[in-house]
Structures are given as structure tokens and as C-alpha cells.
Write an enzyme that holds these catalytic residues in place. Structure first.
Site, PDB file in Angstrom:
ATOM      1  N   LYS B  89      -5.334  -8.265  13.290  1.00 25.86           N
ATOM      2  CA  LYS B  89      -4.285  -7.291  13.600  1.00 25.86           C
ATOM      3  C   LYS B  89      -4.270  -7.058  15.103  1.00 25.86           C
ATOM      4  CE  LYS B  89      -2.831  -2.747  11.814  1.00 25.86           C
ATOM      5  NZ  LYS B  89      -3.221  -1.658  10.881  1.00 25.86           N
ATOM      6  N   SER B 164      -0.124  -0.783   7.312  1.00 21.93           N
ATOM      7  CA  SER B 164       0.397  -1.281   8.563  1.00 21.93           C
ATOM      8  C   SER B 164      -0.131  -2.668   8.949  1.00 21.93           C
ATOM      9  CB  SER B 164       0.044  -0.301   9.682  1.00 21.93           C
ATOM     10  OG  SER B 164      -1.358  -0.178   9.820  1.00 21.93           O
ATOM     11  N   SER B 188      -3.649   1.206   5.007  1.00 20.97           N
ATOM     12  CA  SER B 188      -3.084   0.095   5.784  1.00 20.97           C
ATOM     13  C   SER B 188      -3.804  -1.237   5.644  1.00 20.97           C
ATOM     14  CB  SER B 188      -3.014   0.476   7.265  1.00 20.97           C
ATOM     15  OG  SER B 188      -1.988   1.409   7.477  1.00 20.97           O
TER      16      SER B 188
END
Lengths: 67, 484
Positions: B89, B164, B188
Site C-alpha cells: 500500500k 482502503s 481496511s
């Protein structure tokens, strides 16, 4: 939507943080704070303010699996 | 070798599990360079459709892979992840590398230091390919991103990837990397794991270092892995866990050999199912998959029992206060100086946090310990049957589309659909408990369904043991999306 509340909340954000409501989504989500406030107030008196600063970390340790 | 055969061979390599890839490297059946080339080839072929990657450093990755192979050829002592390609990420700091945090504001940000978790993975031999798409500043549960484009679900285009850590879920599902770090403040990691059909672990609060990880909520943020299997998770958790002096909030609890706990034996294990909250908004097809998953766990020897929860109202209310106030504070400077550089739904979500009184925030934070104790006593304590794990669907409803959850489109229903996605994951962030999502089927529209298993504090071994046992008897985690 409760326009009075939205205006007051926006004024608090502006005065305390110098931040203006950026868009319509912010207005809608600010209105949803009323539900959160009601929930918060419904919990009032249920738990005392925890005196210990690291109580959550202690709770993590205390709630581990035995052994 | 004909081109089709070469592509098929690369696909076979890139869709191995992390453990399969690492073990094949040890046996000399494959090279780090071949694995890296296979991942990069799949990214080149398929990421235009998925949009899961923000940046790649192909030259550095290939050079590191070749160096890893040379070290192995020299017979050097190597770490357990030696030569395994990963991508993370795009909010994990790597010195000198891009770190956009999915935002326009940090599009040109180059950190000067490296996140502890990246360092630990690389010290164990892992290779880093690049940075993955994500919700702007990790602030939505869908994968929408105005600045880098929405991430697409590899299974059903147009459906959300979950967020996310959208790119992390999509990239692992698509065979672009063998593992991806995500972050989890309200779900997330688990949401994209569920939506993309992969395995994602949110560890106990404080279990993993957050040094060099962009914050969203200091109290509720967690780093963690997305992988193809629970065994993959166990292997990387053994490498990553442990106190980090650079993150004084990280726990000093001993780190077990997580992989050694994966024995497949669930006899004596008690799994609680709470109808309250966790099953109140479940769609029929999701419920069918969930109940079938419970049968698999029973087949491994677990006992499934109903459980009554306590403190849920406190968990939800205080958790919302803490996460709103902290996110608002962290982004205050940019909200003041560059409000137009946020997507409207991001600045719109942040704004109410400035109207939360500090006294409310501190009350919510101070009650976290008593709430955890009350919740744990009810769920895990002897008074109500002493379960070891709690099970629920990770996402209770059928997976919505990007359009249905696009707040910026002005659809007035999008906000409530947005909030419904993380209904079952959010509680475990305020509580700080470990929770995993593993694939357990598909909904009626062909999107993956996730099973969430949550445990006591620091019971990651137990959580992964149950997930691994489930994966021994199912093949949901082995299925791959068709990308062509």
C-alpha cells in the site's frame, strides 16, 4: 437537516481550527453528528473516566488467552 | 518456448501462494528473478484494467532479484522470505521512494527513512516491487480514488475492491505480488481481503510497528498483511511482529512461531456467533456462504455456539468519536491550506471531526480499557460460555458497485451504503482485537464473500490456526479471477 446545528458545528470548526466546511458532503456528514451525539449522551453515566493513562494497553494484556 | 507456454508458466509462478513460492526457491525449483519477472509480466498485462499499482521500480526489483539469486548460489544464510516479490500500500515509507498515500497532496513525497515493517521484510529477504493503489489517505472502504483512478475488483469489474487497501487486495488476488502490506483503521485490510477473495489479517492493536506508516488514527490504526493463505500470513507475521524501539507504542509481547501453530486441529475450539449487530444486516447469499463456512469449521472439530455480546453500543459510539477526531487532527493543516486537493468525500468525511469536543474524544479514549474488558468478559469469559473466536461475515451485504458507493456523484444514498460496508469490521478496531478475513464463497453476482474470525488480544496464532484449518478443507483461496 438541522441547519442550526450544521451552522454551529461549522462555526466551531472555523473558530477552533480555522477550517471551513468544504462541500455539501461535509454538510451532510456534519448533520449525522447529531446521531452520534445522541448515542454518546445515552451512554453518559455508564462508565467512569478511567484514571490510568495506559489502561487500554493493560486491558489488552489482561484479556489475553490464559496460559 | 512458444509465447503462450511462456505466459502460462509465468502465470503458474505468479499465482503460487507465498509459502509455495518461498519453499520452491529453497528447493531450487525457481529463481527470484523468474518470480519477479512473472509478477511484473502480469502487472504489465493486466493492471491497465485493475489499476492496482501506483508506481513500480522494475529495474530495482529485477536487480534485487538477481542479487538474491547470487546470494543463494553462494550458499549464504538466507531469510525465510528470500527472493519473494511483494508490493505494498503506497503509504509505507521507503527512503527515497515515492509515497503518495493515494493523494494529490503527497504525490511528490519522498520519505527519508524506511518503515520498520518494510525493513524487517527485506531483512528476511523479501523484494519490493512498488507502491499500490489505495483510498486517499486510507479514508474510504471502497477503493474510490479521484487522483489515481478507482481500483477495480479483479472478479467483477465495476464492483468495489473494498478499501482502503484496495490495491493490496486486487494485486494479491491478481497474482501481481505474493503479499502486500495494508493498513486497517476500520476494516481496511479485511474489507479488500473479503472483496478480492484473499486473506487479510488485522493484528492486535500494538502487535506490529507503525513506524514509517502514514497515520489516520493513532489509536485505531494497524498495519497488517494481505496474502493468498493463512499460512502465508503466519510466515510474514513471524518476520514482522515484535517490539520496535522506533514505535514505542508497539507491544513487548513475545512473538510465537505462528506457522508452527497451524496444525489443522480445531478439536476443543469454541467459536461464537453473535446475532446482535453482526448478523442483523446480512444478505441471504452471504449468509449461506457464512453458514457453510461454519460447517467446515465444525468438520475440523470446532464447536459453534451462539454468543451474547456486551458493550456494543459503547464500542460503536466511542470508536466513531475517536476515529473522527484523530483523522481530523492529523489532516488539519492540509484541510486548512489545501482543502480543494482532497476528493470531496474525503474532506467531507474529515470535516465533522473538527466539531467533536476534545472532552468527548478523551472520554471515548479513556473508556477503551473498560469497554474491552466488558466485551471480552462477555464474549470470551466463562460466564457466557467461553468462546475462543468470534465468527461473522466480513462484509454483510452483497458487494456494491463503485457507482452505488460514489459519494462524489451526489447520490444521496451513497453515504449510507458506504457506512454499511465496514459494519462488521469497525468494532474490532476500537476493541483492538485481532481479526482475519478469509474467502468462503461467492455472492449471487460472482463477487467473493469473506469469513471474519476475531480473537482475544494477541491471539493471532489462534486466529490463523482456525483460518488455516478452514483452508485445508476448502479451495476458495485457491481460485483465481479471470483477468483476460
Amino acid at each position: 437537516m438541522d441547519e442550526v446545528f450544521i451552522t454551529q458545528a461549522g462555526e466551531a470548526a472555523r473558530r477552533w481550527s480555522g477550517i471551513a466546511s468544504p462541500n455539501e458532503t461535509a454538510r451532510q456528514m456534519t448533520a449525522e453528528l447529531l446521531k452520534l451525539i445522541a448515542e454518546f449522551e445515552a451512554l453518559r453515566g455508564g462508565l467512569r473516566f478511567e484514571d490510568e493513562p495506559a489502561d487500554f494497553e493493560a486491558a489488552l494484556r489482561d484479556c489475553k488467552e490464559p496460559g | 518456448m512458444p509465447q503462450d507456454a511462456a505466459l502460462a508458466q509465468q502465470d503458474d509462478l505468479a499465482t503460487l501462494s507465498l509459502v509455495e513460492a518461498a519453499d520452491a526457491l529453497v528447493r531450487g525449483e525457481v529463481t527470484a528473478l523468474a518470480l519477479t519477472e512473472a509478477c511484473l509480466a502480469r502487472i504489465r498485462r493486466h493492471d491497465a484494467a485493475l489499476n492496482s499499482v501506483i508506481w513500480l521500480d522494475e529495474a530495482a526489483a529485477l536487480e534485487a532479484a538477481a542479487a538474491a539469486d547470487r546470494r543463494r548460489a553462494r550458499g549464504e544464510a538466507l531469510g525465510p522470505l528470500h527472493g519473494v516479490p511483494m508490493a505494498h500500500k503506497d503509504m509505507y515509507y521507503q527512503a527515497g521512494k515515492p509515497c503518495s498515500c493515494g493523494s494529490a497532496i503527497r504525490r511528490d513525497f519522498r520519505p527519508t527513512y524506511t518503515a520498520t515493517l518494510i525493513s524487517r521484510l527485506e531483512e528476511a529477504g523479501a523484494l519490493t516491487l512498488g507502491g499500490l493503489n489505495m483510498a486517499e489517505f486510507a479514508q474510504n472502504p471502497t477503493g474510490h480514488n479521484r487522483h489515481f483512478g478507482d481500483c477495480q475488483n479483479p472478479w467483477v469489474r465495476g464492483r468495489i475492491t473494498g478499501g482502503s487497501s484496495s490495491g493490496s487486495g486486487a494485486a494479491v488476488a491478481a497474482g501481481f505480488a505474493f503479499m502486500a502490506l495494508g493498513s486497517d483503521t476500520g476494516g481496511s485490510i479485511r474489507l479488500p481481503a473479503s472483496a478480492c477473495g484473499v486473506t487479510g489479517l488485522k493484528p492486535t492493536q500494538t502487535r506490529l510497528s507503525r513506524h514509517g506508516v502514514m497515520p489516520l488514527s493513532f489509536s485505531c490504526d494497524n498495519a497488517g498483511p494481505l496474502t493468498r493463505t493463512a499460512r502465508d500470513c503466519a510466515r510474514v507475521m513471524t518476520v514482522m511482529a515484535g517490539h520496535d524501539p522506533k514505535d514505542p507504542t508497539s507491544a513487548r509481547e513475545p512473538v510465537p512461531d505462528y506457522e508452527a501453530a497451524l496444525d489443522g486441529d480445531l478439536r476443543g475450539l469454541r467459536i461464537g456467533v453473535a446475532r446482535e449487530w453482526f448478523l442483523e444486516a446480512v444478505d441471504a447469499d452471504v449468509l449461506r456462504a457464512f453458514e457453510a463456512a461454519l460447517d467446515v469449521l465444525r468438520g475440523r472439530g470446532a464447536t459453534v455456539v451462539p454468543v451474547e455480546l456486551a458493550m456494543m453500543r459503547e464500542v460503536l459510539t466511542y470508536g466513531a468519536v475517536v476515529s473522527r477526531a484523530e483523522a481530523a487532527a492529523i489532516h488539519a493543516t492540509w484541510m486548512r491550506d489545501r482543502p480543494g486537493d482532497f476528493a470531496a468525500h474525503i474532506s467531507g468525511r474529515l470535516f465533522p471531526g473538527y466539531a467533536v469536543p476534545a472532552a468527548y474524544y478523551l472520554e471515548a479514549l479513556s473508556r477503551r480499557g473498560p469497554v474491552l474488558r466488558g466485551f471480552a468478559q462477555a464474549a470470551f469469559g466463562a460466564a457466557f460460555g467461553a468462546v475462543d473466536l468470534l465468527a461473522s461475515p466480513t462484509i454483510p451485504g452483497a458487494l456494491p458497485s463503485l457507482a452505488e458507493t460514489d459519494i462524489d456523484s451526489g447520490d444521496p444514498g451513497a453515504i449510507s451504503r458506504f457506512g454499511a460496508i465496514s459494519r462488521n469490521t469497525r468494532p474490532f478496531n476500537y476493541l483492538g482485537l485481532p481479526a482475519i478475513s478469509i474467502p468462503c464463497g461467492f455472492d449471487d453476482r460472482g463477487a467473493p464473500v469473506g469469513l471474519q474470525l476475531a480473537g482475544r488480544p494477541f491471539a493471532e496464532a489462534r486466529v490463523m490456526q482456525a483460518a488455516d484449518a478452514f483452508q485445508r478443507d476448502t479451495d476458495w483461496h485457491r481460485r483465481r479471477p479471470r483477468l483476460d
